[in-house]
Motif scaffolding. Structure first.
Motif, PDB file in Angstrom:
ATOM      1  N   PRO A  70       0.799  -1.233   0.000  1.00  0.00           N
ATOM      2  CA  PRO A  70       0.000   0.000   0.000  1.00  0.00           C
ATOM      3  C   PRO A  70       0.832   1.283   0.000  1.00  0.00           C
ATOM      4  CG  PRO A  70       0.078  -0.892   2.207  1.00  0.00           C
ATOM      5  CD  PRO A  70       0.797  -1.882   1.321  1.00  0.00           C
ATOM      6  N   ILE A  71       2.144   1.175   0.196  1.00  0.00           N
ATOM      7  CA  ILE A  71       2.992   2.370   0.168  1.00  0.00           C
ATOM      8  C   ILE A  71       3.318   2.655  -1.296  1.00  0.00           C
ATOM      9  CG2 ILE A  71       5.179   3.393   0.910  1.00  0.00           C
ATOM     10  CD1 ILE A  71       5.021   1.596   3.381  1.00  0.00           C
ATOM     11  N   LEU A  72       2.586   3.598  -1.865  1.00  0.00           N
ATOM     12  CA  LEU A  72       2.684   3.884  -3.293  1.00  0.00           C
ATOM     13  C   LEU A  72       3.845   4.814  -3.618  1.00  0.00           C
ATOM     14  CD1 LEU A  72      -1.133   4.442  -4.028  1.00  0.00           C
ATOM     15  CD2 LEU A  72       0.187   2.316  -4.191  1.00  0.00           C
ATOM     16  N   CYS A  73       4.169   5.725  -2.700  1.00  0.00           N
ATOM     17  CA  CYS A  73       5.226   6.695  -2.961  1.00  0.00           C
ATOM     18  C   CYS A  73       5.576   7.411  -1.674  1.00  0.00           C
ATOM     19  CB  CYS A  73       4.755   7.706  -4.010  1.00  0.00           C
ATOM     20  SG  CYS A  73       5.937   9.020  -4.382  1.00  0.00           S
ATOM     21  N   ASP A  74       6.863   7.711  -1.476  1.00  0.00           N
ATOM     22  CA  ASP A  74       7.273   8.615  -0.401  1.00  0.00           C
ATOM     23  C   ASP A  74       8.385   9.506  -0.928  1.00  0.00           C
ATOM     24  OD1 ASP A  74      10.059   7.536   0.960  1.00  0.00           O
ATOM     25  OD2 ASP A  74       8.861   5.876   0.167  1.00  0.00           O
ATOM     26  N   SER A  75       8.301  10.794  -0.602  1.00  0.00           N
ATOM     27  CA  SER A  75       9.246  11.786  -1.114  1.00  0.00           C
ATOM     28  C   SER A  75       9.469  12.873  -0.073  1.00  0.00           C
ATOM     29  CB  SER A  75       8.722  12.430  -2.406  1.00  0.00           C
ATOM     30  OG  SER A  75       8.407  11.470  -3.373  1.00  0.00           O
ATOM     31  N   ILE A  76      10.518  13.652  -0.282  1.00  0.00           N
ATOM     32  CA  ILE A  76      10.797  14.820   0.545  1.00  0.00           C
ATOM     33  C   ILE A  76      11.051  16.000  -0.386  1.00  0.00           C
ATOM     34  CG2 ILE A  76      12.343  15.871   2.253  1.00  0.00           C
ATOM     35  CD1 ILE A  76      12.978  13.067   3.277  1.00  0.00           C
ATOM     36  N   SER A 101       9.241   7.016   8.405  1.00  0.00           N
ATOM     37  CA  SER A 101       9.165   8.086   9.402  1.00  0.00           C
ATOM     38  C   SER A 101      10.544   8.400   9.984  1.00  0.00           C
ATOM     39  CB  SER A 101       8.192   7.695  10.525  1.00  0.00           C
ATOM     40  OG  SER A 101       6.856   7.728  10.060  1.00  0.00           O
ATOM     41  N   LYS A 102      11.354   7.378  10.202  1.00  0.00           N
ATOM     42  CA  LYS A 102      12.716   7.612  10.688  1.00  0.00           C
ATOM     43  C   LYS A 102      13.531   8.411   9.665  1.00  0.00           C
ATOM     44  CE  LYS A 102      13.115   3.644  13.823  1.00  0.00           C
ATOM     45  NZ  LYS A 102      13.810   2.349  14.084  1.00  0.00           N
ATOM     46  N   LYS A 103      13.315   8.108   8.383  1.00  0.00           N
ATOM     47  CA  LYS A 103      13.996   8.865   7.327  1.00  0.00           C
ATOM     48  C   LYS A 103      13.538  10.316   7.331  1.00  0.00           C
ATOM     49  CE  LYS A 103      12.617   8.353   3.092  1.00  0.00           C
ATOM     50  NZ  LYS A 103      12.351   7.784   1.739  1.00  0.00           N
ATOM     51  N   PHE A 104      12.230  10.532   7.434  1.00  0.00           N
ATOM     52  CA  PHE A 104      11.704  11.895   7.485  1.00  0.00           C
ATOM     53  C   PHE A 104      12.291  12.645   8.681  1.00  0.00           C
ATOM     54  CE2 PHE A 104       7.435  10.922   5.140  1.00  0.00           C
ATOM     55  CZ  PHE A 104       8.124  10.855   3.938  1.00  0.00           C
ATOM     56  N   LYS A 105      12.366  11.972   9.807  1.00  0.00           N
ATOM     57  CA  LYS A 105      12.919  12.600  11.015  1.00  0.00           C
ATOM     58  C   LYS A 105      14.378  12.982  10.801  1.00  0.00           C
ATOM     59  CE  LYS A 105      13.693  11.618  15.945  1.00  0.00           C
ATOM     60  NZ  LYS A 105      13.488  10.617  17.032  1.00  0.00           N
ATOM     61  N   ALA A 106      15.156  12.073  10.243  1.00  0.00           N
ATOM     62  CA  ALA A 106      16.583  12.328  10.026  1.00  0.00           C
ATOM     63  C   ALA A 106      16.811  13.469   9.043  1.00  0.00           C
ATOM     64  CB  ALA A 106      17.261  11.058   9.522  1.00  0.00           C
TER      65      ALA A 106
END
Length: 499
Positions: A211-217, A245-250
């Protein structure tokens, strides 16, 4: 106490005389009923459905007069009967979600993201009100699916199936067939179809649809904004959600665009885990209330007697042995200052509940279209979850039964009764070949604009094709479901015995 533990505690104690004095009333042997017109399967299925609705159903009082329709001796279609008697006010159906099934194994597999599928989501439109010819736009494609391997992607347009025009009569074959050949096209002015000459052949496979279709920053004037497109609150995706979420936090992400436009719901435990990563750290550390559940009088009395809270605090440890789940979100709280929720009519249940639960603690801005409006929670119960000895005839029967209405910490259910209302309007446009995560994709562009990104004047990513009528789309098994876990202990309905 964790909600999942509460459910197990209740399920293990129900029907032992604490709640139901009538549990032994079902001790009839169907073979002793010479005048009955039902098979053993229908006999026991009617009993099962009535037991579940009498005990757990949120609106059990409202439908009490209709329960005799589930007569084990005469009713030969309990599935339809449950659908007919679930709560309504006059002609308006209030409960659109409770359902009885005779294939519980397939039902649960689908909810957990495993299905026989091509691994894509086509959205079909009627080209003209005067005809039956259609065109279908692919909204998204799952990783590793037959559709991805065939080179299909968001924005591809389908105008033929197996060499025949796509119509109102055959468009369901896009997802209800075992093999298929698709002919692709482009759509011009006045809805004129121009074939591209490209065809794609696929065989459906049983697979897990990630269900994780995409994640970006994105960097917007020095501010880091995260983006997550998520299509189902399943269990298997939780570890990957934690890593994202850990990546977003970092990376120092301060705002999150949570794209739930295609997310029809799923498991409460996944919703809770995500909330613990997105809510302010102080609220999570203090274990403040994330959600509350309001049950029928029977369950409410039981909880009060047992001293069990119906409130769910923020938490960081999630361990459910029955689901082989042992996850910690302790180090995954991003430290967000704002959430932008992208929603549509296909956003339901756990999607609406997650956004609602965050609202008392942080700025949640809704972008898109009004959501579905699923404001209650269900138990997903198989016969083996509720009977000590299961009659062979109903071993694969089960029910998804609405048991509660959820509220946030402010005692509000913002999506009740007709869905969440967006703060900023935006429409999905799968006709445009911009992929999820592309800054020019229509709904993401609106969210990024709200977050402070500027676009060249006059730039328009919208097509004109969305004036066409959308046909009913295939709903995933999790659509409209907000499911409590687990039903690990058996309810001792002493009346039913195995044959």
């Amino acid at each position: 106490m964790k909600k999942e533990v509460i459910m197990s505690a209740f399920l293990g104690l129900a029907c032992t005389g604490i709640l139901l004095s009538s549990c032994s009333e079902n001790n009839d042997d169907p073979s002793s009923k010479p005048d009955r017109t039902t098979t053993d399967e229908m006999y026991y299925a009617n009993q099962f459905a009535r037991d579940m609705l009498e005990t757990y159903y949120y609106w059990n009082k409202e439908i009490a007069d209709d329960l005799p329709l589930l007569d084990p001796e005469t009713n030969n279609d309990p599935i339809t009967t449950v659908d007919q008697i679930k709560y309504h006010e006059g002609d308006k159906v209030i409960d659109k979600w409770t359902m009885l099934t005779n294939d519980f194994k397939s039902f649960t597999s689908g909810v957990e993201g495993v299905a026989t599928t091509y691994g894509y989501m086509p959205v079909t439109y009627l080209l003209s009100e005067q005809g039956n010819e259609c065109i279908s736009a692919i909204a998204y494609v799952h990783k590793g699916s037959p559709a991805e391997k065939a080179g299909l992607k968001r924005g591809d347009l389908i105008y033929q199936i197996d060499g025949k025009p796509l119509t109102t009569a055959n468009y369901t074959e896009l997802f209800n067939s075992s093999s298929i050949t698709l002919s692709l096209a482009e759509l011009g002015a006045d809805n004129v179809i121009t074939p591209t000459g490209k065809t794609v052949s696929m065989n459906a496979v049983e697979m897990y649809e990630d269900p994780i279709l995409c994640d970006s920053i994105y960097d917007i004037n020095g501010k880091k904004v995260g983006y997550l497109a998520y299509s189902s609150f399943d269990l298997a995706s939780i570890p990957q959600l934690v890593e994202i979420s850990k990546k977003f936090k970092a990376e120092g992400v301060k705002e999150l665009i949570l794209d739930l436009r295609y997310n029809g719901g799923g498991y409460v435990i996944t919703e809770s885990a995500m909330a613990s990563m997105y809510a302010p750290q102080e609220a999570v550390s203090s274990k403040k209330i994330f959600e509350k559940e309001e049950y029928n009088d029977l369950l409410t009395t039981y909880y009060e007697q047992e001293g069990i809270s119906t409130e769910t605090p923020f938490q960081t440890e999630y361990k459910v042995e029955s689901a082989n789940l042992n996850i910690s979100t302790k180090d995954a709280n991003i430290g967000l200052e704002k959430v932008y929720g992208i929603i549509s009519g296909n956003s339901a249940s756990a999607s609406e509940a997650l956004l609602s639960g965050l609202m008392p603690y942080m700025n949640v801005e809704l972008i898109g279209e009004q959501s579905h409006g699923k404001y209650c929670t269900g138990f997903m119960l198989g016969t083996s979850d509720v009977y000590e000895k299961v009659p062979v005839a109903i071993e694969n029967w089960g029910i998804y039964v609405m048991v509660s209405i959820y509220k946030n910490a402010n005692n509000e259910t913002p999506c009740m009764p007709d869905g969440l209302t967006p703060d900023v309007a935006a429409s999905d446009d799968p006709f445009v070949m911009t992929q999820l995560g592309d800054v020019n994709e229509a709904m993401l562009k609106t969210a990024l604009t709200q977050a402070g990104k500027t676009y060249p004047a006059g730039q328009n990513s919208r097509s004109m094709n969305l004036r066409m009528k959308e046909m009913p789309m295939q709903r995933k098994a999790n659509f409209g479901k907000r499911i409590l876990l687990p039903a690990t202990a058996h309810i001792q309905y002493q009346g039913l015995t195995a044959e």
